[in-house]
Design an enzyme around this catalytic site. Structure first.
Site, PDB file in Angstrom:
ATOM      1  N   HIS A 166     -13.172  93.454  19.759  1.00  0.00           N
ATOM      2  CA  HIS A 166     -13.293  92.238  20.571  1.00  0.00           C
ATOM      3  C   HIS A 166     -14.727  91.715  20.617  1.00  0.00           C
ATOM      4  O   HIS A 166     -14.996  90.544  20.354  1.00  0.00           O
ATOM      5  CB  HIS A 166     -12.777  92.539  21.977  1.00  0.00           C
ATOM      6  CG  HIS A 166     -12.636  91.346  22.865  1.00  0.00           C
ATOM      7  ND1 HIS A 166     -13.601  90.985  23.770  1.00  0.00           N
ATOM      8  CD2 HIS A 166     -11.642  90.456  23.009  1.00  0.00           C
ATOM      9  CE1 HIS A 166     -13.201  89.914  24.444  1.00  0.00           C
ATOM     10  NE2 HIS A 166     -12.003  89.573  23.988  1.00  0.00           N
ATOM     11  N   SER A 200     -11.138  84.114  25.356  1.00  0.00           N
ATOM     12  CA  SER A 200     -12.218  84.989  24.890  1.00  0.00           C
ATOM     13  C   SER A 200     -12.892  84.407  23.662  1.00  0.00           C
ATOM     14  O   SER A 200     -14.076  84.641  23.424  1.00  0.00           O
ATOM     15  CB  SER A 200     -11.665  86.364  24.489  1.00  0.00           C
ATOM     16  OG  SER A 200     -11.653  87.259  25.547  1.00  0.00           O
ATOM     17  N   ASP A 254     -19.249  93.159  26.759  1.00  0.00           N
ATOM     18  CA  ASP A 254     -17.939  93.277  26.126  1.00  0.00           C
ATOM     19  C   ASP A 254     -17.684  94.725  25.696  1.00  0.00           C
ATOM     20  O   ASP A 254     -18.081  95.656  26.406  1.00  0.00           O
ATOM     21  CB  ASP A 254     -17.908  92.320  24.917  1.00  0.00           C
ATOM     22  CG  ASP A 254     -16.524  91.759  24.648  1.00  0.00           C
ATOM     23  OD1 ASP A 254     -15.651  92.539  24.234  1.00  0.00           O
ATOM     24  OD2 ASP A 254     -16.317  90.539  24.836  1.00  0.00           O
TER      25      ASP A 254
END
Length: 371
Positions: free
Chosen positions: A178, A336, A145
């Site tokens: 994220h 996600s 990620d």
């Protein structure tokens, strides 16, 4: 040949992220894959030929696949393929990116040495919905990620086994947010503060393949999977909350080879309200690879989630509270946020099917796993 291409990875405080523009093919950049039996000497010969033709080698793949990513003019590439039959596959390298937030924060996550005030622990609805929050200090998750905030007190981050495949400062810290959010859903500690993850306290390892803007390249994503192959162990889980429209044979091969080692993959289906079979790596099929769609707190299929025969399970993906880069917590939406719920379940390993989602667009309701 890769056609793509958009990174439909996925997050937002109020809305999921979508790809608005087709990312660019990167001029004269290619991913080449060798026959797995290629001898070391022949690989060196190919490397020397690329250098002789004024080419450049960016990433070397030695584990999940045999190959490399290169910069070379098309004519020289064609000559290279003709000379070396050991090159079994070539695809164009492409840019991949998270789309900018509709509500972009005023500044990047503040990863400094200050200690934020911690709130009393909350069990996010998604974690509770799947029976999570179970202590799992023995487990390991590889988060492929934007990196992970190693200073977040609610996360057990092992930087020593992490890796960075982004140009610039060599760091696995998360300047986007994220990856830190994903890590918290998997494994935030059961410590009385912030939130708790599905596999509470498990080790999370940052594999940074997207930069602070959420941008990267396909060859970097493959390098991340190659790193997990080399360093991961049976029973680990690798989470990939990213994706691209089209198909990458090299990425597909790398994931399957790593899964053959007994490493489980949790992959976000994507947020385009489309068939997940048209996206990579969501379309990868293997007994240890699970593509995950998203639903809300009423078990209703999320309107943005991809769907179709590529989906194994559906997990919570709407208004998901988790760890925030720089400290504290934040809520995001998207597939996600759904796939890390499964990564936590996979680490614990004793889940069963409790329900099925409502209103699945493909008419075959995805199962919902539960501890």
């Amino acid at each position: 040949m890769l056609r793509l291409i958009t990174l439909s990875s996925i997050l937002l405080v109020s809305m999921p992220l979508y790809a608005s523009n087709m990312p660019d093919k990167i001029k004269n950049q290619y991913i080449i894959q060798f026959d797995n039996t290629i001898p070391k000497e022949k690989r060196s010969e190919i490397t020397q030929e690329i250098v002789n033709k004024k080419g450049h080698i960016k990433h070397q793949y030695h584990n999940a696949i045999k190959g490399m990513s290169i910069t070379l003019p098309p004519q020289a590439l064609q000559a290279l393929k003709k000379r070396f039959p050991e090159i079994i596959h070539v695809e164009e390298n492409i840019s991949v990116a998270l789309v900018a937030r509709k509500e972009r924060p005023n500044k990047k996550p503040d990863n400094n040495d200050s200690t934020p005030v911690r709130s009393i622990e909350v069990i996010p609805w998604g974690v509770a919905h799947v029976g999570g929050g179970e202590a799992a200090e023995y487990g390991t998750a590889w988060v492929i990620d934007t990196g992970i905030d190693s200073r977040h007190p609610d996360l057990n981050v092992d930087k020593s086994r992490g890796a960075n495949f982004i140009k610039g400062k060599n760091t696995t810290e998360d300047g986007n947010g994220h990856g830190t959010h994903v890590a918290g859903t998997i494994a935030a500690k059961l410590d009385g503060f912030d939130v708790v993850g599905v596999a509470a306290g498990a080790t999370v390892i940052p594999v940074r393949v997207l930069d602070n803007n959420g941008s990267g390249t396909m060859d970097g994503v493959i390098a991340g999977v190659d790193h997990v192959y080399r360093n991961g162990n049976y029973g680990d889980c690798a989470n990939m909350s990213l994706g691209a429209q089209g198909f990458s044979s090299a990425l597909d091969s790398a994931i399957k080879a790593t899964a053959n080692k007994g490493i489980i993959f949790a992959i976000a289906a994507g947020n385009d309200a489309a068939n997940a079979t048209n996206y990579t790596p969501a379309s990868t099929t293997h007994p240890n690879v699970y593509t995950i769609s998203a639903f809300d707190s009423n078990n209703n299929f999320a309107w943005f989630s991809n769907y179709g025969s590529a989906i194994e399970y559906s997990l919570p993906g709407v208004n998901i509270l988790s760890t925030k880069a720089g400290g504290g917590t934040v809520a995001y939406n998207g597939t996600s946020m759904a796939s890390p719920h499964f990564c936590g379940l996979a680490i614990i390993g004793s889940y069963y099917i409790s329900h099925y989602v409502n209103n699945d667009p493909d008419g075959m309701p995805d199962p919902i796993p539960h501890l």
